[in-house]
Design an enzyme around this catalytic site. Structure first.
Site, PDB file in Angstrom:
ATOM      1  N   HIS A   1       0.821  -1.223   0.000  1.00  0.00           N
ATOM      2  CA  HIS A   1       0.000   0.000   0.000  1.00  0.00           C
ATOM      3  C   HIS A   1       0.858   1.278   0.000  1.00  0.00           C
ATOM      4  CE1 HIS A   1      -3.274  -2.728   1.083  1.00  0.00           C
ATOM      5  NE2 HIS A   1      -2.580  -3.134   2.144  1.00  0.00           N
TER       6      HIS A   1
HETATM    7  O1  RIB Z   1      -3.549  -0.096   5.515  1.00  0.00           O
HETATM    8  C1  RIB Z   1      -2.292   0.147   4.983  1.00  0.00           C
HETATM    9  C2  RIB Z   1      -1.325   0.459   6.088  1.00  0.00           C
HETATM   10  O2  RIB Z   1      -1.223  -0.624   6.960  1.00  0.00           O
HETATM   11  C3  RIB Z   1       0.025   0.762   5.543  1.00  0.00           C
HETATM   12  O3  RIB Z   1       0.452   2.055   5.897  1.00  0.00           O
HETATM   13  C4  RIB Z   1       0.937  -0.326   6.013  1.00  0.00           C
HETATM   14  O4  RIB Z   1       2.054   0.163   6.707  1.00  0.00           O
HETATM   15  C5  RIB Z   1       0.038  -1.259   6.803  1.00  0.00           C
HETATM   16  O5  RIB Z   1       0.480  -1.646   8.000  1.00  0.00           O
END
Ligand code: RIB
Ligand code: CA
Length: 319
Positions: free
Chosen positions: A239
């Protein structure tokens, strides 16, 4: 002209990789980096940031700020995915703890010293940014743009059935940022779920004869195992790398303005980003939402190229 950015991260393997990319990316000038609790508790995130910057040893050091625990410190993190250290199987050494400047002070100073020129890229919970906006209420007027890795429009949650991790971890901070008068773009799970890093991609990364190649593999391989065990998936979501790419290369995205609010107190809906998508919305537009990734198939290869170019530069520094 490279874009000036302040990077706020909770490393965390994928945050750490985004940091590695950013520090040698010719498209940006990283003027400051701040750590925030999220994937790991705030002191571990601060330690990891310091260790990473020592490892990378960039030609020009950005300002560094360390976050402390959120006021509503939830006993949640993603150490089940990213390991106890947050960096997969890696525990990087830290020579000596530097003077730790509070993250919110570094954010205020950085934005104030170059008004309307610095973009904030948030890859973790929004604790630090909210604190900076509370400390200096006029600050949002001087922020160029904020990109936020988080939220979900219609996608499933990744920490509760309906909430995304970064917003869930500090929903009050997220609401403070959402309500601030500056341009914001959110990169929700709806788009980031579409790209998965595979073991074939890892094979294209610098090899173990390169210090960064060792770091990448040492961090990533345990996360592949964790994803397999926890989710039954052969690949990992990246992400934050996608948010970084979209913030720095807006040609990759289509956005739409959609009014948004955040559930700060629900018992089963805490941290949910609620978008007013009625036929005739009654809420006011307050955020741009990334709805589509253009040339999506090019994004992961581009990330791999950037990671490899970082590896090359780190390796040159070491010789
Ligand atoms: O939902 C995405 C987030 O959760 C990201 O920032 C990543 O670090 C994860 O832990
Ligand atoms: Ca993150």
């Amino acid at each position: 002209m490279p874009k000036k950015i302040l990077l706020d991260i909770d490393p965390g393997v994928v945050d750490a990789l985004a940091f590695c990319v950013a520090m040698f990316d010719s498209a940006v000038d990283v003027v400051a980096v701040t750590s925030v609790g999220g994937n790991v508790p705030a002191p571990v995130a601060a330690r990891n940031l310091q260790a990473l910057i020592e490892f990378i040893d960039p030609p020009r050091f950005p300002r560094i700020g360390m976050g402390t625990a959120a006021d509503i410190d939830l006993p949640i993190d993603f150490r089940n995915l990213y390991g106890e250290s947050g960096l997969g199987g890696v525990l990087l050494p830290v020579a000596e703890l530097r003077m730790q400047h509070p993250a919110e002070k570094v954010i205020c100073d950085t934005i104030r010293s170059d008004p309307e020129n610095v973009m904030i890229v948030c890859l973790g919970p929004l604790t630090n940014i909210a604190r900076a906006f509370i400390r200096d209420p006029a600050l949002p007027n001087f922020v160029r743009h904020i990109y936020i890795s988080g939220g979900a429009v219609s996608a499933r949650g990744n920490i509760t059935p309906c909430a995304e991790f970064n917003i869930y971890a500090d929903p009050i901070a997220a609401k403070t940022v959402l309500d601030a008068p500056c341009t914001k773009t959110i990169v929700p799970l709806d788009v980031t779920y579409h790209l998965v890093l595979t073991l074939d991609d890892v094979d294209k990364l610098a090899g173990t004869d390169n210090p960064a190649g060792q770091l990448y593999r040492g961090m990533l391989l345990p996360v592949f195992r964790a994803y397999r065990q926890h989710y039954g998936i052969e690949g990992i979501y990246v992400h934050d790398l996608i948010t970084y790419m979209t913030a720095t290369r807006p040609e990759y995205i289509e956005t739409e303005e959609i009014p948004c609010d955040i559930e700060t107190s629900g018992t089963i809906t805490r941290g949910v980003t609620v978008f007013d998508r009625r036929d005739k919305p009654e809420w006011k537009n307050n955020i741009e939402v990334v709805t589509t990734l253009n040339d999506a198939e090019l994004i992961i290869p581009n990330i791999i190229n950037l990671l490899n170019s970082t590896a090359e530069k780190i390796s040159k520094n070491n010789h």
